[in-house]
Enzyme design. Structure first.
Site, PDB file in Angstrom:
ATOM      1  N   ARG A  28     -20.022   1.007  -9.552  1.00 20.98           N
ATOM      2  CA  ARG A  28     -18.706   0.250  -8.838  1.00 20.98           C
ATOM      3  C   ARG A  28     -17.918  -0.475  -9.979  1.00 20.98           C
ATOM      4  O   ARG A  28     -16.891  -0.667  -9.429  1.00 20.98           O
ATOM      5  CB  ARG A  28     -19.880  -0.141  -8.291  1.00 20.98           C
ATOM      6  CG  ARG A  28     -19.037  -0.924  -7.017  1.00 20.98           C
ATOM      7  CD  ARG A  28     -19.574  -0.817  -5.324  1.00 20.98           C
ATOM      8  NE  ARG A  28     -20.481  -2.331  -5.965  1.00 20.98           N
ATOM      9  CZ  ARG A  28     -22.169  -2.384  -6.031  1.00 20.98           C
ATOM     10  NH1 ARG A  28     -22.184  -1.306  -5.345  1.00 20.98           N
ATOM     11  NH2 ARG A  28     -22.407  -2.936  -6.587  1.00 20.98           N
ATOM     12  N   TYR A  51       6.131  -4.843   3.791  1.00 20.77           N
ATOM     13  CA  TYR A  51       5.483  -3.909   4.046  1.00 20.77           C
ATOM     14  C   TYR A  51       4.874  -3.970   5.799  1.00 20.77           C
ATOM     15  O   TYR A  51       4.095  -4.847   5.836  1.00 20.77           O
ATOM     16  CB  TYR A  51       4.447  -3.535   3.311  1.00 20.77           C
ATOM     17  CG  TYR A  51       4.363  -1.923   3.205  1.00 20.77           C
ATOM     18  CD1 TYR A  51       4.538  -0.940   4.007  1.00 20.77           C
ATOM     19  CD2 TYR A  51       3.019  -2.163   2.900  1.00 20.77           C
ATOM     20  CE1 TYR A  51       4.051  -0.137   4.245  1.00 20.77           C
ATOM     21  CE2 TYR A  51       2.138  -0.835   3.160  1.00 20.77           C
ATOM     22  CZ  TYR A  51       3.244   0.667   3.618  1.00 20.77           C
ATOM     23  OH  TYR A  51       2.346   1.740   3.630  1.00 20.77           O
ATOM     24  N   ASP A  58       4.989  -7.821  -4.066  1.00 22.82           N
ATOM     25  CA  ASP A  58       4.255  -6.309  -3.676  1.00 22.82           C
ATOM     26  C   ASP A  58       5.743  -6.083  -5.082  1.00 22.82           C
ATOM     27  O   ASP A  58       6.969  -5.943  -4.553  1.00 22.82           O
ATOM     28  CB  ASP A  58       4.698  -6.101  -2.635  1.00 22.82           C
ATOM     29  CG  ASP A  58       4.156  -4.283  -2.197  1.00 22.82           C
ATOM     30  OD1 ASP A  58       4.612  -3.967  -3.411  1.00 22.82           O
ATOM     31  OD2 ASP A  58       4.215  -3.924  -0.908  1.00 22.82           O
ATOM     32  N   LYS A  81       2.566   5.579  -5.755  1.00 22.55           N
ATOM     33  CA  LYS A  81       3.903   5.528  -5.765  1.00 22.55           C
ATOM     34  C   LYS A  81       4.716   6.092  -6.745  1.00 22.55           C
ATOM     35  O   LYS A  81       4.233   7.000  -6.898  1.00 22.55           O
ATOM     36  CB  LYS A  81       4.490   4.230  -4.771  1.00 22.55           C
ATOM     37  CG  LYS A  81       4.512   4.140  -3.582  1.00 22.55           C
ATOM     38  CD  LYS A  81       4.739   5.100  -2.981  1.00 22.55           C
ATOM     39  CE  LYS A  81       4.161   4.366  -1.055  1.00 22.55           C
ATOM     40  NZ  LYS A  81       3.052   3.801  -0.244  1.00 22.55           N
TER      41      LYS A  81
HETATM   42  C1  LIG Z   1       6.670  -1.378  -0.461  1.00 14.52           C
HETATM   43  C2  LIG Z   1       5.156  -0.859  -0.092  1.00 14.52           C
HETATM   44  N1  LIG Z   1       3.971  -1.841  -0.645  1.00 14.52           N
HETATM   45  C3  LIG Z   1       2.638  -1.078  -0.298  1.00 14.52           C
HETATM   46  C4  LIG Z   1       2.449   0.104   0.175  1.00 14.52           C
HETATM   47  C5  LIG Z   1       0.819   0.883   0.340  1.00 14.52           C
HETATM   48  O1  LIG Z   1       0.863   1.828  -0.405  1.00 14.52           O
HETATM   49  P1  LIG Z   1      -0.400   2.306  -0.136  1.00 14.52           P
HETATM   50  O2  LIG Z   1      -0.085   3.698   0.873  1.00 14.52           O
HETATM   51  O3  LIG Z   1      -0.595   2.486  -1.265  1.00 14.52           O
HETATM   52  O4  LIG Z   1      -1.416   1.876   0.291  1.00 14.52           O
HETATM   53  C6  LIG Z   1       3.803   0.914   0.759  1.00 14.52           C
HETATM   54  C7  LIG Z   1       3.310   2.801   0.965  1.00 14.52           C
HETATM   55  O5  LIG Z   1       4.069   2.659   1.493  1.00 14.52           O
HETATM   56  C8  LIG Z   1       4.751   0.618   0.382  1.00 14.52           C
HETATM   57  O6  LIG Z   1       6.269   0.985   0.960  1.00 14.52           O
END
Ligand SMILES: Cc1ncc(COP(=O)(O)O)c(C=O)c1O
Length: 405
Positions: free
Chosen positions: A65, A119, A191, A216
């Protein structure tokens, strides 16, 4: 993981993308750290076993872990490309990373300020999980710095920022907002998935925690889920404690894939940014388009802040169709051949999704002032590594097909 930096401290980020995380003791005689598949770590004897729980530093074998060299190499590499970071925690998705950062700094009774264009699952976390834990989330206008300052109260402990914001792409003034947050004793979390530290070193710009969905750009090939949170020493210790308490761990196979993606991150971002600018420039001239929401594009909303703070971008932007209804917009999307219809972005391939943010706003309406209320059906494009001329031809065809009888 927090480990002392490798010797190439003085080199540029571009060079670091090639060298980061490749410690000899992790790679052995080969280029990449092998995939260490391990739950059980073995001890030589009882004395070693008894000693193990007393030690909890990064890069120490203990139990699966806490990861093993493949995950440690990825975490160290991400720390090395995020100026100002002392360490990086890995999570099984971007959403898990956002949750990990928020839970590390918030406690019952606290108030979280969240940008209104965050998001949507981040917004849902504020309204759901955090609320259930006695943490209140208040949304604020992403572009209103004075409004943000006015919204801070005695119980405000953290702010979640996103620049540019999801779907609607408003560009936040992260340095100004982070400065205010710090002066008021709050932790600022960004973010930073869109630009990554290559285009926007968030900690250097005053943020306290930089979060990315590695799903991404870092993964980069649409075949893994992962997230990260990087911070200075004190907050990194809190992130780590919370992640360990929640049992967060990523698989070594995925960590190896993410490391592979990281090596070409700069190249892909550069090319996708150029491709996206070509497509966005073309779209901005089209009579069917009311507005292009692409901060990298001169004349597009937020371009001044992007030009001031960012050294790069990516392939993700949105645009709003002039007039029409959802069915017309959907005909456009269905007519595209080279764009996959699907969530996520950051891979090598182009993608498209509808943009209907009206139900995802609390502090600010959508469409915003200045946009004709009839112009509200949006499209988000992720521009991949294809030839932009082919993508433009595909979009041109779909714009005609959208209005065909
Ligand atoms: C700006 C942004 N932050 C966070 C996330 C979340 O990422 P994950 O899909 O890896 O959980 C996304 C996913 O589309 C996103 O567009």
């Amino acid at each position: 993981m927090k480990l002392s930096k490798s010797p190439e401290k003085h080199v540029s980020t571009a060079t670091r993308l090639a060298t980061a995380g490749r410690r000899k003791e992790w790679t052995g005689p080969v280029v990449n750290p092998p995939v260490w598949r391990a739950s059980t770590h073995l001890y030589a004897n009882m004395a070693e076993l008894a000693e193990a729980p007393k030690r909890n530093e990064d890069g120490r074998f203990f139990y699966g872990r806490r990861g093993a060299p493949t995950q440690w190499a990825l975490a160290e590499a991400l720390t090395e490309i995020e100026p100002g970071a002392a360490g990086t925690m890995l999570y099984p998705s971007g959403v898990a990373a956002i949750a990990g950062a928020l839970l590390a700094v918030l406690r019952p009774g606290d108030v979280l300020l969240m940008t209104d264009n965050a998001y949507d699952p981040s917004r849902a976390m504020g309204k759901g999980l955090l609320k259930d834990f006695g943490i209140e989330t208040r949304f604020f206008d992403p572009l209103d710095i004075a409004g943000f300052e006015a919204a801070i109260c005695e119980r405000s402990r953290a702010v979640l920022l996103e620049a540019p914001g999801s779907l609607t792409m408003e560009m936040q003034d992260v340095p100004a907002l982070a400065r205010i947050a710090r002066a008021r004793g709050m932790v600022s979390i960004v973010d930073n998935t869109w630009a990554s530290p290559l285009g926007f070193p968030a900690l250097e710009h005053g943020a306290d925690i930089s979060v990315m969905s590695l799903t991404k750009h870092v993964g980069g090939h649409s075949d893994l889920m992962m997230g990260s949170a990087s911070a200075g020493a004190e907050l990194y210790a809190r992130l780590r404690k919370t992640a360990q308490a929640l049992g967060q761990v990523v698989s070594p196979d995925d960590a190896a894939l993410a490391l592979r993606g990281l090596r070409t991150l700069g190249l892909r971002l550069e090319k996708q940014t150029r491709n996206a600018l070509e497509v966005a420039t073309w779209l901005a001239e089209r009579p069917e388009v009311a507005r292009v929401l692409c901060p990298m594009l001169p004349g597009s909303p937020g371009h001044d802040i992007w030009a001031r703070d960012f050294t790069g971008g990516c392939g993700l932007f949105s645009f709003i169709l002039k007039g029409g209804d959802a069915a017309r917009r959907n005909r456009f999307i269905d007519a595209l051949d080279l764009f996959g219809i699907g969530y996520s972005w950051g891979g090598f391939e182009s993608l498209v999704t509808p943009v209907d943010p009206a139900s995802m706003r609390d502090a600010t309406p959508w469409p915003p002032a200045g946009l004709d209320p009839a112009d509200r059906f949006g499209v988000r494009l992720f521009i991949g590594l294809e030839d932009p001329a082919d993508l433009i031809a595909d979009i041109a065809r779909a714009l005609v097909a959208m209005d065909a009888p």
